[in-house]
Design a protein around this motif. Sequence first.
Motif, short mmCIF file in Angstrom:
data_model
loop_
_atom_site.label_atom_id
_atom_site.label_comp_id
_atom_site.label_asym_id
_atom_site.label_seq_id
_atom_site.Cartn_x
_atom_site.Cartn_y
_atom_site.Cartn_z
N VAL A 275 -2.11 -3.17 1.47
CA VAL A 275 -3.13 -3.20 2.52
C VAL A 275 -2.43 -2.98 3.85
N GLU A 276 -2.90 -1.98 4.60
CA GLU A 276 -2.36 -1.72 5.94
C GLU A 276 -3.32 -2.32 6.97
N PHE A 277 -2.76 -3.11 7.90
CA PHE A 277 -3.56 -3.76 8.92
C PHE A 277 -3.46 -3.00 10.25
N THR A 278 -4.35 -3.32 11.15
CA THR A 278 -4.45 -2.56 12.41
C THR A 278 -3.24 -2.72 13.32
N ASP A 279 -2.43 -3.75 13.10
CA ASP A 279 -1.23 -3.93 13.92
C ASP A 279 -0.04 -3.14 13.39
N GLY A 280 -0.25 -2.34 12.33
CA GLY A 280 0.82 -1.54 11.76
C GLY A 280 1.52 -2.20 10.59
N SER A 281 1.22 -3.46 10.33
CA SER A 281 1.83 -4.16 9.21
C SER A 281 1.19 -3.75 7.90
N THR A 282 2.03 -3.58 6.87
CA THR A 282 1.53 -3.29 5.52
C THR A 282 2.00 -4.40 4.58
N LEU A 283 1.07 -5.00 3.85
CA LEU A 283 1.40 -6.03 2.88
C LEU A 283 1.28 -5.45 1.48
N ALA A 284 2.34 -5.59 0.70
CA ALA A 284 2.37 -5.09 -0.66
C ALA A 284 2.45 -6.26 -1.64
N GLN A 285 1.72 -6.15 -2.75
CA GLN A 285 1.82 -7.15 -3.81
C GLN A 285 2.65 -6.54 -4.92
N ALA A 286 3.71 -7.24 -5.33
CA ALA A 286 4.66 -6.66 -6.28
C ALA A 286 5.04 -7.66 -7.36
N THR A 287 5.06 -7.17 -8.60
CA THR A 287 5.61 -7.89 -9.76
C THR A 287 6.09 -6.82 -10.74
N PRO A 288 6.97 -7.18 -11.68
CA PRO A 288 7.26 -6.23 -12.75
C PRO A 288 5.97 -5.84 -13.47
N PRO A 289 5.91 -4.64 -14.07
CA PRO A 289 4.68 -4.19 -14.74
C PRO A 289 4.28 -5.14 -15.86
#
Length: 420
Positions: A275-289
């Motif tokens: 998810v990219e937010f309006t302040d330029g920050s991008t949050l990624a959710q990550a785990t092994p498949p």
Amino acid sequence: MGSMSDSPAPLADPHLVFDAAEGRRDLVILGSTGSIGTQAIDLVLRNPGRFRVTALSAAGGRVRLLAEQARQLRVRTVAVADEDKVPALREALREVHGQGEPLPEILAGPDAAAELAGSECHTVLNGITGSIGLAPTLAALKAGRTLALANKESLIVGGPLVKALAAPGQIIPVDSEHAALFQALAAGKRADVRKLVVTASGGPFRGRTRSELADVTREQALAHPTWAMGPVITVNSATLVNKGLEVIEAHLLYDIPFDRIDVVVHPQSYVHSMVEFTDGSTLAQATPPDMCGPIAIGLGWPERVPDAAPAFDWTKASSWEFFPLDTEAFPSVGLARHVGTLGGTAPAVFNAANEECVDAFLAGRLPFNGIMDTVTSVVAEHGTPATGTSLTVADVLEAETWARSRARELSAAATAEAHA
């Protein structure tokens, strides 16, 4: 569509959990003998203090496994879609249950899963494959159950119907991509979201041109590099149709316009979406498949289930890559955006035609590129459908029936022309 602040609350909202309950949750698992169902049951058995399964449903192709699941979980009811499987299921239940131990009630027929979805429980996990999952989805929502939704097709083909019934926060997504978006969205305000970024593994044919895809085989298409899935879903991953469906699903779940939902290729499948937010920050959710994590989110949110899935070993080096989507070689995402924008019965036509074309490809009756060529033709012939709140289940079923029939006709014509 209006701005995010003006638009209605999304169907899947991590800030608003429908009917949150403490203590052990009663679950109904639909599609229990499939990949999602079996992993969900494993999660339940590892967490008996959190979950209890009251009922199971399956198509009927693996009655022995269904009986063993029923015995292991001590469920009250089991259901099979195929009524002809009832004698075999009853016999299997007798074999696995101990002497004098009561057998669960058996429901059978095309409406059995929907009946279970409306039964008394906290959460319904819809792990059925295909648009036949629509009726159970609607039944669960109508009954006021929390819906852990792995059956993306029911939302895609019946979007307006689902949205009309679902309370805000009533749906918790189980797809890895949408569970990732769900978690990332929890970190910020909805009005601060600039875009959703859905990741794609790229499938087994990442980097190939359209001409290089002309002669790929069934075996090559089923050799997914990172995920172990059923044949239809695996081929959908190879054509990237699955990613097109997920774009439509993300639009419906989170009420984000299509022009603010991107797709990026990430071969390692570590980052499940961003998810990219309006302040330029991008949050990624990550785990092994691994699907156990998304399943645990669906069943347990807003609580997290400890050790639900493996975590990364950060003491080992790894590389994470991201590439733009090749829309010429893989036109499916663009076509999905088109049918999603049309709305009405167009997504149902897209999905049904694709299922028929995948079957034809797996049977050797259609080349790989012929899948999307045929689906595109069927969608074009369908034209612009009626939209709005007038859509009914009957409309969806009628559109699907036509799309399947037309896809079979076009596939047969393409085969005849190729052998002429």
